[in-house]
Design an enzyme around this catalytic site. Structure first.
Site, PDB file in Angstrom:
ATOM      1  N   HIS A 306       0.863  -1.203   0.000  1.00  0.00           N
ATOM      2  CA  HIS A 306       0.000   0.000   0.000  1.00  0.00           C
ATOM      3  C   HIS A 306       0.882   1.230   0.000  1.00  0.00           C
ATOM      4  CE1 HIS A 306      -3.165   2.829   1.143  1.00  0.00           C
ATOM      5  NE2 HIS A 306      -4.004   1.893   0.771  1.00  0.00           N
ATOM      6  N   ASP A 363      -7.914  -5.410   0.063  1.00  0.00           N
ATOM      7  CA  ASP A 363      -8.379  -6.298  -1.021  1.00  0.00           C
ATOM      8  C   ASP A 363      -7.989  -7.746  -0.830  1.00  0.00           C
ATOM      9  OD1 ASP A 363      -7.543  -3.481  -2.852  1.00  0.00           O
ATOM     10  OD2 ASP A 363      -9.576  -4.280  -2.702  1.00  0.00           O
TER      11      ASP A 363
END
Ligand code: SDX
Length: 427
Positions: A306, A363
């Site tokens: 991320h 996700d």
């Protein structure tokens, strides 16, 4: 603003003082707005160190794995709130009273139907179109139907458009699914919750009553909360950029959907499930981890890493717990969950991932839950877009409320210097 400043010494030894701005949380920022006056631009592809705006909506501390919506921790909202209450908080800045919530919920519920003519738009697409392509098209086309809420300079227009988008996204999302499987569209029901109504529009048929499973309804509501907003991510920045030109809200949200579709962003949930299916067994994990570390191989561990979180994504923790809850409720055992958990364990003990602070993100587990609920992977990012619509609207609204300038970055030009033109084409 603080009284702090930074001093820049230019090539000609002249020095430039720049103000340092301080927020309530997070890093201070250097105000470089006057730098152009000194013949200099900043250079930051991907905006890794650039604050594009001031915002009061969401705060993320990537090192500590903290996510706050209007100051409320995501774990508390996911546990004690519901998606529509979180929508109210994101849009209005405070938690609603019971009366305010009832009014908000009634307004959202009463706008869930779409113009009957829009159903014909769906029939212009192939049945096997990717639902995100349909969502981009139909959302943008709302501007062709709702002319009475397109003047972005009128606050009431902005409010009406916001409610229409928040209310109609689940209806259009479910219609994408129904159209893809050749089943009739199911109209929204005003007696169901936001999440329950979505599941009903997805799975009900005219042939028999469809009872919404309360555990799946709660799981879907929690998935919507976890995806509601995430400060200046790529799709939200896209919505802000589109909105900065004065574009209508339907066009701005369609732009956000297009950006979210990318596999590096919202498309990662669909890509993560495909990756887990490709790995298929725990024995295959080392081979894929090796590929993820190989610079000559474009393969990356989808659902990992991320830009901001250099710690565990707090949403992934809640998502993993929800995953176990749903599989237990359905009495299902999914080998992919076993692969996902072993992959997470191996990666989190591998120096490559540890050094780069790569952790599972929102996700990584969501696809396993959605698959268990009977939702095809092509619909995963559509559900992400449905949930994120409130975040996109909140930022679009904040931009208009706070005053805005058109987004127009500069560049570092490395092309040809001026040269004469001679055409080689026959006259
Ligand atoms: C979302 O921004 C948001 O807030 C987004 C989001 C939201 O709610 O809106 O949180 C939703 O988009 C989550 C992210 C979903 N994407 C994925 O899961 C795709 C896989 N992840 C990567 O593509 C990547 O981690 C990004 C795109 C998410 C972040 O990329 P960055 O910040 O630009 O990091 P980078 O590409 O510079 O990577 C740093 C290093 C590199 O190695 P080195 O060159 O330093 O040797 O880490 C490596 C990368 O190769 N790396 C990975 C990796 N992610 C980064 N290596 C293997 N697998 C990965 N997934």
């Amino acid at each position: 603003m603080t009284d702090k400043k930074v001093t820049l010494t230019l090539q000609n030894n002249a020095s430039v003082e720049l103000d340092v701005m301080q927020g309530t949380l997070g890093q201070d920022v250097v105000d470089v707005r006057t730098l152009g006056n000194h013949g200099l631009f900043t250079f930051d592809p991907g905006f890794t160190s650039t604050a594009s705006c001031e915002s009061k909506i969401t705060f993320i501390d990537g090192d500590e794995g903290i996510l706050l919506h209007r100051g409320f921790p995501i774990s508390e909202l996911a546990t004690h709130s519901n998606y529509l209450e979180v929508c109210y908080i994101l849009l209005n800045g405070e938690a609603p009273t019971q009366a305010q919530f009832e009014e908000f919920r009634t307004t959202v519920t009463r706008h869930t139907m779409i113009h009957e003519q829009i159903t014909r738009l769906f029939h212009g697409f192939r049945r096997d179109s990717h639902p995100m392509a349909v969502m981009c098209g139909v959302t943008g086309a709302l501007a062709a139907f709702y002319h009475d809420s397109l003047d972005v300079n009128i606050e009431r227009h902005r409010e009406i458009a916001a409610f229409r988008l928040l209310s109609k996204m689940p209806t259009m999302a479910a219609m994408c699914y129904k159209y893809s499987i050749g089943q009739p569209f199911v109209y929204p029901r005003n007696d169901l919750s936001y999440a329950g109504n979505f599941l009903h529009m997805m799975f009900a048929t005219p042939c028999e009553e469809y009872k919404v499973n309360p555990v799946l309804e709660r799981a879907m509501d929690r998935i919507l909360i976890l995806h509601a907003d995430h400060e200046q991510n790529a799709s939200t920045s896209t919505v802000r950029t589109a909105g900065s030109s004065g574009a209508n809200p339907f066009a701005c949200i369609a732009a956000g959907i297009a950006s979210l579709w990318g596999p590096a962003h919202g498309g990662a949930n669909e890509a993560t499930l495909r990756m887990l299916e490709e790995i298929s067994t725990v024995e295959h994990i080392p081979e894929f981890v090796k590929r993820a570390k190989d610079k000559n191989d474009s393969f990356r561990l989808m659902g990992f890493g991320h830009r901001v979180y250099k710690n565990y994504d707090p949403r992934a923790t809640v998502m993993r717990d929800t995953c176990h809850e749903v599989l237990n409720e359905l009495g299902m055992k999914d080998d992919l969950l076993e692969v996902a958990m072993e992959l997470e364990h191996i990666a989190l003990n591998d120096p490559y991932f540890i050094e780069r602070k790569l952790y599972p993100n929102v996700d990584f587990y969501s696809g396993i839950i959605l698959k268990a609920m009977g939702i095809p992977s092509s619909m995963f990012t559509v559900i992400f877009a449905m949930a994120r619509t409130v975040g996109w609207i909140a930022h679009w609204k904040e931009m208009h409320d706070e005053g805005m300038k058109i987004a127009r970055p500069r560049q570092l030009y490395t092309g040809y210097t001026e040269r004469p033109f001679t055409s080689a084409l026959k006259k």
